[in-house]
Design a protein around this motif. Structure first.
Motif, PDB file in Angstrom:
ATOM      1  N   LEU A 192      51.681 -14.128  53.040  1.00 41.87           N
ATOM      2  CA  LEU A 192      52.453 -12.899  53.208  1.00 41.87           C
ATOM      3  C   LEU A 192      53.113 -12.839  54.579  1.00 41.87           C
ATOM      4  O   LEU A 192      52.523 -13.253  55.576  1.00 41.87           O
ATOM      5  CB  LEU A 192      51.559 -11.667  53.042  1.00 41.87           C
ATOM      6  N   PHE A 193      54.322 -12.293  54.620  1.00 41.98           N
ATOM      7  CA  PHE A 193      54.994 -12.086  55.906  1.00 41.98           C
ATOM      8  C   PHE A 193      56.110 -11.054  55.748  1.00 41.98           C
ATOM      9  O   PHE A 193      56.652 -10.864  54.651  1.00 41.98           O
ATOM     10  CB  PHE A 193      55.569 -13.400  56.451  1.00 41.98           C
ATOM     11  N   PHE A 194      56.424 -10.389  56.839  1.00 43.35           N
ATOM     12  CA  PHE A 194      57.567  -9.473  56.901  1.00 43.35           C
ATOM     13  C   PHE A 194      58.760 -10.192  57.514  1.00 43.35           C
ATOM     14  O   PHE A 194      58.606 -11.058  58.385  1.00 43.35           O
ATOM     15  CB  PHE A 194      57.251  -8.269  57.788  1.00 43.35           C
ATOM     16  N   THR A 195      59.956  -9.814  57.076  1.00 44.05           N
ATOM     17  CA  THR A 195      61.165 -10.164  57.818  1.00 44.05           C
ATOM     18  C   THR A 195      61.953  -8.892  58.096  1.00 44.05           C
ATOM     19  O   THR A 195      61.958  -7.955  57.284  1.00 44.05           O
ATOM     20  CB  THR A 195      62.085 -11.138  57.044  1.00 44.05           C
ATOM     21  N   CYS A 196      62.603  -8.857  59.251  1.00 48.75           N
ATOM     22  CA  CYS A 196      63.626  -7.863  59.543  1.00 48.75           C
ATOM     23  C   CYS A 196      64.963  -8.583  59.448  1.00 48.75           C
ATOM     24  O   CYS A 196      65.102  -9.707  59.954  1.00 48.75           O
ATOM     25  CB  CYS A 196      63.443  -7.268  60.939  1.00 48.75           C
ATOM     26  N   TYR A 197      65.940  -7.968  58.801  1.00 45.91           N
ATOM     27  CA  TYR A 197      67.183  -8.683  58.529  1.00 45.91           C
ATOM     28  C   TYR A 197      68.369  -7.720  58.482  1.00 45.91           C
ATOM     29  O   TYR A 197      68.211  -6.517  58.250  1.00 45.91           O
ATOM     30  CB  TYR A 197      67.080  -9.430  57.197  1.00 45.91           C
ATOM     31  N   ASN A 198      69.541  -8.262  58.703  1.00 43.02           N
ATOM     32  CA  ASN A 198      70.779  -7.501  58.578  1.00 43.02           C
ATOM     33  C   ASN A 198      71.280  -7.551  57.152  1.00 43.02           C
ATOM     34  O   ASN A 198      71.318  -8.615  56.535  1.00 43.02           O
ATOM     35  CB  ASN A 198      71.863  -8.050  59.508  1.00 43.02           C
ATOM     36  N   LYS A 199      71.689  -6.385  56.631  1.00 38.36           N
ATOM     37  CA  LYS A 199      72.236  -6.307  55.284  1.00 38.36           C
ATOM     38  C   LYS A 199      73.555  -5.550  55.332  1.00 38.36           C
ATOM     39  O   LYS A 199      73.627  -4.449  55.874  1.00 38.36           O
ATOM     40  CB  LYS A 199      71.256  -5.608  54.346  1.00 38.36           C
ATOM     41  N   LEU A 200      74.601  -6.150  54.772  1.00 40.45           N
ATOM     42  CA  LEU A 200      75.920  -5.529  54.758  1.00 40.45           C
ATOM     43  C   LEU A 200      76.094  -4.735  53.471  1.00 40.45           C
ATOM     44  O   LEU A 200      76.063  -5.283  52.374  1.00 40.45           O
ATOM     45  CB  LEU A 200      77.016  -6.597  54.858  1.00 40.45           C
ATOM     46  N   PHE A 251      62.212 -21.716  51.691  1.00 41.42           N
ATOM     47  CA  PHE A 251      62.296 -20.592  50.761  1.00 41.42           C
ATOM     48  C   PHE A 251      63.628 -19.868  50.932  1.00 41.42           C
ATOM     49  O   PHE A 251      64.170 -19.790  52.031  1.00 41.42           O
ATOM     50  CB  PHE A 251      61.144 -19.615  50.997  1.00 41.42           C
ATOM     51  N   GLN A 252      64.124 -19.316  49.840  1.00 42.97           N
ATOM     52  CA  GLN A 252      65.403 -18.606  49.843  1.00 42.97           C
ATOM     53  C   GLN A 252      65.255 -17.227  50.483  1.00 42.97           C
ATOM     54  O   GLN A 252      64.324 -16.480  50.162  1.00 42.97           O
ATOM     55  CB  GLN A 252      65.910 -18.442  48.408  1.00 42.97           C
ATOM     56  N   HIS A 253      66.182 -16.900  51.376  1.00 42.68           N
ATOM     57  CA  HIS A 253      66.225 -15.577  51.999  1.00 42.68           C
ATOM     58  C   HIS A 253      67.695 -15.303  52.328  1.00 42.68           C
ATOM     59  O   HIS A 253      68.207 -15.785  53.332  1.00 42.68           O
ATOM     60  CB  HIS A 253      65.370 -15.549  53.266  1.00 42.68           C
ATOM     61  N   SER A 254      68.366 -14.550  51.494  1.00 39.69           N
ATOM     62  CA  SER A 254      69.825 -14.433  51.579  1.00 39.69           C
ATOM     63  C   SER A 254      70.317 -13.929  52.933  1.00 39.69           C
ATOM     64  O   SER A 254      71.221 -14.506  53.542  1.00 39.69           O
ATOM     65  CB  SER A 254      70.349 -13.507  50.472  1.00 39.69           C
ATOM     66  N   GLU A 255      69.734 -12.844  53.426  1.00 44.03           N
ATOM     67  CA  GLU A 255      70.237 -12.214  54.639  1.00 44.03           C
ATOM     68  C   GLU A 255      69.737 -12.923  55.896  1.00 44.03           C
ATOM     69  O   GLU A 255      68.679 -13.554  55.894  1.00 44.03           O
ATOM     70  CB  GLU A 255      69.832 -10.734  54.692  1.00 44.03           C
ATOM     71  N   GLU A 256      70.510 -12.799  56.986  1.00 49.18           N
ATOM     72  CA  GLU A 256      70.128 -13.413  58.255  1.00 49.18           C
ATOM     73  C   GLU A 256      68.854 -12.773  58.787  1.00 49.18           C
ATOM     74  O   GLU A 256      68.712 -11.550  58.810  1.00 49.18           O
ATOM     75  CB  GLU A 256      71.250 -13.315  59.281  1.00 49.18           C
ATOM     76  N   VAL A 257      67.913 -13.586  59.223  1.00 50.47           N
ATOM     77  CA  VAL A 257      66.590 -13.118  59.642  1.00 50.47           C
ATOM     78  C   VAL A 257      66.602 -12.828  61.142  1.00 50.47           C
ATOM     79  O   VAL A 257      66.891 -13.705  61.959  1.00 50.47           O
ATOM     80  CB  VAL A 257      65.507 -14.166  59.315  1.00 50.47           C
ATOM     81  N   LEU A 258      66.274 -11.596  61.500  1.00 50.20           N
ATOM     82  CA  LEU A 258      66.252 -11.175  62.900  1.00 50.20           C
ATOM     83  C   LEU A 258      64.858 -11.228  63.505  1.00 50.20           C
ATOM     84  O   LEU A 258      64.699 -11.385  64.714  1.00 50.20           O
ATOM     85  CB  LEU A 258      66.808  -9.753  63.031  1.00 50.20           C
ATOM     86  N   ASP A 259      63.850 -11.056  62.658  1.00 48.02           N
ATOM     87  CA  ASP A 259      62.466 -11.099  63.146  1.00 48.02           C
ATOM     88  C   ASP A 259      61.569 -11.467  61.973  1.00 48.02           C
ATOM     89  O   ASP A 259      61.895 -11.191  60.814  1.00 48.02           O
ATOM     90  CB  ASP A 259      62.057  -9.749  63.743  1.00 48.02           C
ATOM     91  N   ILE A 260      60.437 -12.079  62.295  1.00 47.35           N
ATOM     92  CA  ILE A 260      59.506 -12.499  61.260  1.00 47.35           C
ATOM     93  C   ILE A 260      58.083 -12.267  61.768  1.00 47.35           C
ATOM     94  O   ILE A 260      57.795 -12.491  62.944  1.00 47.35           O
ATOM     95  CB  ILE A 260      59.754 -13.977  60.879  1.00 47.35           C
TER      96      ILE A 260
END
Length: 381
Positions: free
Chosen positions: A80-88, A62-71
């Motif tokens: 269903l799921f959460f992601t934590c990610y860095n966004k510039l 699945f597409q997820h643009s930002e780098e995934v830090l936690d899932i």
């Protein structure tokens, strides 16, 4: 080393990765979610399924643009799921969190349903349900494992935010906040006690527990490790037991009713420990992984809910009775799995088969292994 049948199952991502979780709401399949972490390329979520009979891994990407830090997979709905990610944004890096929904499974003969370890270029879209409000330092999301609040907690640099979920998981509402001092550094990790509404957090070298309803502290372990605490996990079968690990290369087990000293310590890693995990069915089995490229499977039966009485000498015991005692599980390193060539950031037990687990290293290698047959039989026979 590989499993008892001389085989191991490997899946390779195109990008680096550091977060992995079991799909806990699907107890009928060995499913795991993996998020990639690339600064320069489009990132992905890989839904892996391990098929034991065929001994292979299939996946959807699945597409997820930002780098995934936690899932964090939802314990109630498998899509269903959460992601934590860095966004510039505006030359600033913000750490955010989103709830996502995966689309329906695609046909078996589709090119995006993969075998083995060769991902294809095509990836599927994710439905963005909502973004978690609050500051831009979200590090981790914890779902309510008992489904009492039907909500979640977000861990920030210096706060825990407690949320409820709206109908059909369409929105969230902030219930309360527990704030922490900015001294001694930010929060590093956290775990939800599956037995009650309690969150444990790591902060520098210490661990503290918090009742999220009363917002009061339940326990505190100063100097739990000599350097930073990286991982926490509650025993699923013993309400007052928690495990911790950190940069001192040690795993420690604690009884939170008396935290003067740990009840057990393991020192089988030679570098930082990033991840730990109790087996959810048999808490005498315990995983740890770290920057020494290794995954260790431990037996901690002496402090588990299935404590065995062994080494009892009795002149009246028969030879067969002593053979039975000797064959019972004992504490110690069961096996070291060394198929990784980079830091192993995550480990997760399958929600379906208690003898199956997955590990993930920074180079994007996900490896499926099984508990050795001899150890399994010691436990179940």
């Amino acid at each position: 080393m590989v499993d008892n049948e001389g085989r191991t199952c490997v899946y390779g991502l195109r990008h680096q990765a550091r977060c992995l979780t079991a799909v806990v709401a699907d107890a009928d399949h060995n499913k795991f979610l993996v998020g990639s972490q690339s600064l320069r390329r489009e990132n992905e979520i890989h839904l892996l399924e391990f098929h034991e009979d065929e001994f292979e891994i299939t996946s959807n990407v699945f597409q997820h643009s930002e780098e995934v830090l936690d899932i964090a997979a939802c314990p109630m709905q498998s899509d269903l799921f959460f992601t934590c990610y860095n966004k510039l944004t505006s030359n600033l890096i913000q750490t955010k969190a989103n709830l996502w929904r995966m689309g329906k499974a695609i046909p078996e003969d589709s090119e995006t349903n993969l075998q083995s370890h060769t991902p294809v270029a095509t990836s599927l879209p994710l439905e963005n349900i909502f973004e978690v409000d609050g500051d831009n330092t979200i590090k981790k999301i914890l779902w309510d494992p008992k489904k009492v609040l039907t909500g979640f907690v977000s861990i920030h640099d210096y706060a825990l935010n407690v949320w409820s979920l709206g109908d059909q998981f369409a929105s969230s509402k902030l219930l309360n906040t527990i704030e922490f001092s900015s001294t001694a550094g930010p929060l590093t990790t956290g775990a939800w006690n599956p037995h009650q509404s309690e969150i444990a957090v790591g902060k520098d070298v210490s661990i503290s527990g918090w009742d999220i309803k009363s917002q009061s502290q339940t326990f505190n372990i100063n100097g739990a490790h000599s350097v930073m605490v990286r991982a926490l996990d509650f025993n699923p079968n013993r309400p007052n037991q928690i495990a911790s690990a950190g940069d001192d290369c040690k795993v420690r087990f604690w009884d939170v009713r008396n935290t003067t000293e740990s009840i057990k310590e393991i020192s089988d890693h030679t570098h930082w420990i990033w991840a730990i995990g109790y087996n959810r069915f048999y808490d005498q089995l315990f995983l740890s992984s770290g920057s020494d490229y290794q995954v260790n499977l431990q037996s901690i039966v002496s402090i588990s809910s299935a404590t065995f009485q062994y080494n009892d000498y009795d002149d009246n015991k028969s030879e067969d009775e002593y053979k039975e005692i000797i064959s019972r599980p004992t504490d110690g390193l069961v096996r070291t799995y060394d198929q990784h060539e980079d830091s192993v950031y995550s480990v997760a037990w399958s929600a379906h088969d208690p003898w199956v687990f997955c590990s993930l290293s920074h180079d994007g290698r996900a490896v499926i292994n099984r508990v050795p047959r001899e150890e399994k039989y010691k436990i179940i026979l």
